[in-house]
Design a protein around this motif. Sequence first.
Motif, PDB file in Angstrom:
ATOM      1  N   GLN A  13       0.821  -1.209   0.000  1.00  0.00           N
ATOM      2  CA  GLN A  13       0.000   0.000   0.000  1.00  0.00           C
ATOM      3  C   GLN A  13       0.857   1.262   0.000  1.00  0.00           C
ATOM      4  N   GLY A  14       2.017   1.183   0.649  1.00  0.00           N
ATOM      5  CA  GLY A  14       2.925   2.331   0.644  1.00  0.00           C
ATOM      6  C   GLY A  14       3.447   2.642  -0.742  1.00  0.00           C
ATOM      7  N   VAL A  15       3.799   1.602  -1.486  1.00  0.00           N
ATOM      8  CA  VAL A  15       4.273   1.808  -2.859  1.00  0.00           C
ATOM      9  C   VAL A  15       3.165   2.405  -3.717  1.00  0.00           C
ATOM     10  N   ALA A  24       4.411  13.423  -1.608  1.00  0.00           N
ATOM     11  CA  ALA A  24       4.198  13.071  -0.200  1.00  0.00           C
ATOM     12  C   ALA A  24       5.115  11.941   0.253  1.00  0.00           C
ATOM     13  N   TYR A  25       6.187  11.692  -0.509  1.00  0.00           N
ATOM     14  CA  TYR A  25       7.085  10.569  -0.220  1.00  0.00           C
ATOM     15  C   TYR A  25       7.641  10.577   1.206  1.00  0.00           C
ATOM     16  N   PRO A  26       8.134  11.700   1.741  1.00  0.00           N
ATOM     17  CA  PRO A  26       8.700  11.651   3.107  1.00  0.00           C
ATOM     18  C   PRO A  26       7.684  11.226   4.171  1.00  0.00           C
ATOM     19  N   GLN A  30       7.735   7.620   6.248  1.00  0.00           N
ATOM     20  CA  GLN A  30       7.729   7.625   7.710  1.00  0.00           C
ATOM     21  C   GLN A  30       6.615   6.718   8.241  1.00  0.00           C
ATOM     22  N   ASN A  31       5.436   6.805   7.657  1.00  0.00           N
ATOM     23  CA  ASN A  31       4.322   5.976   8.097  1.00  0.00           C
ATOM     24  C   ASN A  31       4.545   4.505   7.773  1.00  0.00           C
ATOM     25  N   ILE A  32       5.191   4.216   6.654  1.00  0.00           N
ATOM     26  CA  ILE A  32       5.499   2.826   6.303  1.00  0.00           C
ATOM     27  C   ILE A  32       6.421   2.222   7.359  1.00  0.00           C
ATOM     28  N   PHE A  33       7.482   2.938   7.714  1.00  0.00           N
ATOM     29  CA  PHE A  33       8.424   2.405   8.693  1.00  0.00           C
ATOM     30  C   PHE A  33       7.795   2.286  10.078  1.00  0.00           C
TER      31      PHE A  33
END
Length: 57
Positions: A13-15, A24-26, A30-33
């Motif tokens: 879902q992050g990809v 909104a990559y940063p 952050q939310n993925i990690f």
Amino acid sequence: MGPGIGVGIIFGQGVQAIARQPEAYPLIRQNIFLGFVLTEALALIGLVAPFIFQLVR
């Protein structure tokens, strides 16, 4: 097996989110990690908890 599925869903879902909104990559990274760390922490707690409670008895 459950945490592996959870981690796969998180990164998949992050990809997709990064592909839809690259600016909104940063925030997305952050939310993925954060999701990955919480999922793995719960998996480790589930793995260690039976050993701890077995020693307490």
